[in-house]
Write an enzyme that holds these catalytic residues in place. Sequence first.
Site, PDB file in Angstrom:
ATOM      1  CB  SER A 112      -0.925   0.010   1.218  1.00  0.00           C
ATOM      2  OG  SER A 112      -0.184  -0.164   2.417  1.00  0.00           O
ATOM      3  CG  ASP A 164      -3.561   4.693   8.154  1.00  0.00           C
ATOM      4  OD1 ASP A 164      -2.696   5.599   8.181  1.00  0.00           O
ATOM      5  OD2 ASP A 164      -3.601   3.826   7.254  1.00  0.00           O
ATOM      6  CG  HIS A 214      -1.073   3.672   4.653  1.00  0.00           C
ATOM      7  ND1 HIS A 214      -1.822   3.036   5.620  1.00  0.00           N
ATOM      8  CD2 HIS A 214      -0.575   2.703   3.845  1.00  0.00           C
ATOM      9  CE1 HIS A 214      -1.791   1.732   5.409  1.00  0.00           C
ATOM     10  NE2 HIS A 214      -1.043   1.497   4.346  1.00  0.00           N
TER      11      HIS A 214
END
Length: 214
Positions: free
Chosen positions: A37, A183, A186
């Site tokens: 990701s 979060d 990221h």
Amino acid sequence: MSFKAALGFFVSLAITALLSAGAAWAEPIKLVGFGDSLMAGYQLPASDAFPVKLEAALKARGYDVEIANAGVSGDTSSGGLARLDWSVPDGTKGVILELGANDALRGIAPEETEKNIDAMLTRLKARGIAVLLAGMLAPPNMGADYEKRFNGIYQRMAEKHGVALYPFFLDGVAAQADLQIDDGMHPNPAGVDVMVARILPTAEAFLKSVMAGE
């Protein structure tokens, strides 16, 4: 065939060969950003993903380069190994290999991660594809023993396979709340900008070595 006709034929062949060589030289250098990701651009517009921004930064420095985004959110090193061959197409000159973060988050044995990265590097080398290995660090909550076993993977693999190494893909962004999405893991668009700026000298040196056929 007369001498004049023969001469014309060979001149035509020479021109065609030169034009073909020029066309091949004019093609952009094709790289692949292969990872999880962090490479894919989790929860970001496609235009803010790391490969897109790194490509733009290299083009701004005068390089004719294309960087395909082969990042898959949630991917582990074993998942990357399973899809490596079809995710890196023929014609690829270099790969930025970034995997391992999800292994650490899931507590996968570092020895398993190292084995998978070793196998990926071996496969890419067999295909004549250069690699820039982007390293990762284990989260502190995994404990000192896990950190020690995990954090040494990338240096060992870079040395074993003779590939370029960027020690920590999230350098300058990890633990920086203003550079992360909600979060806390990221990067946000500004965080990706920092990542690109930090890796750019290493990426430029890597691209030069790819162009030189090293």
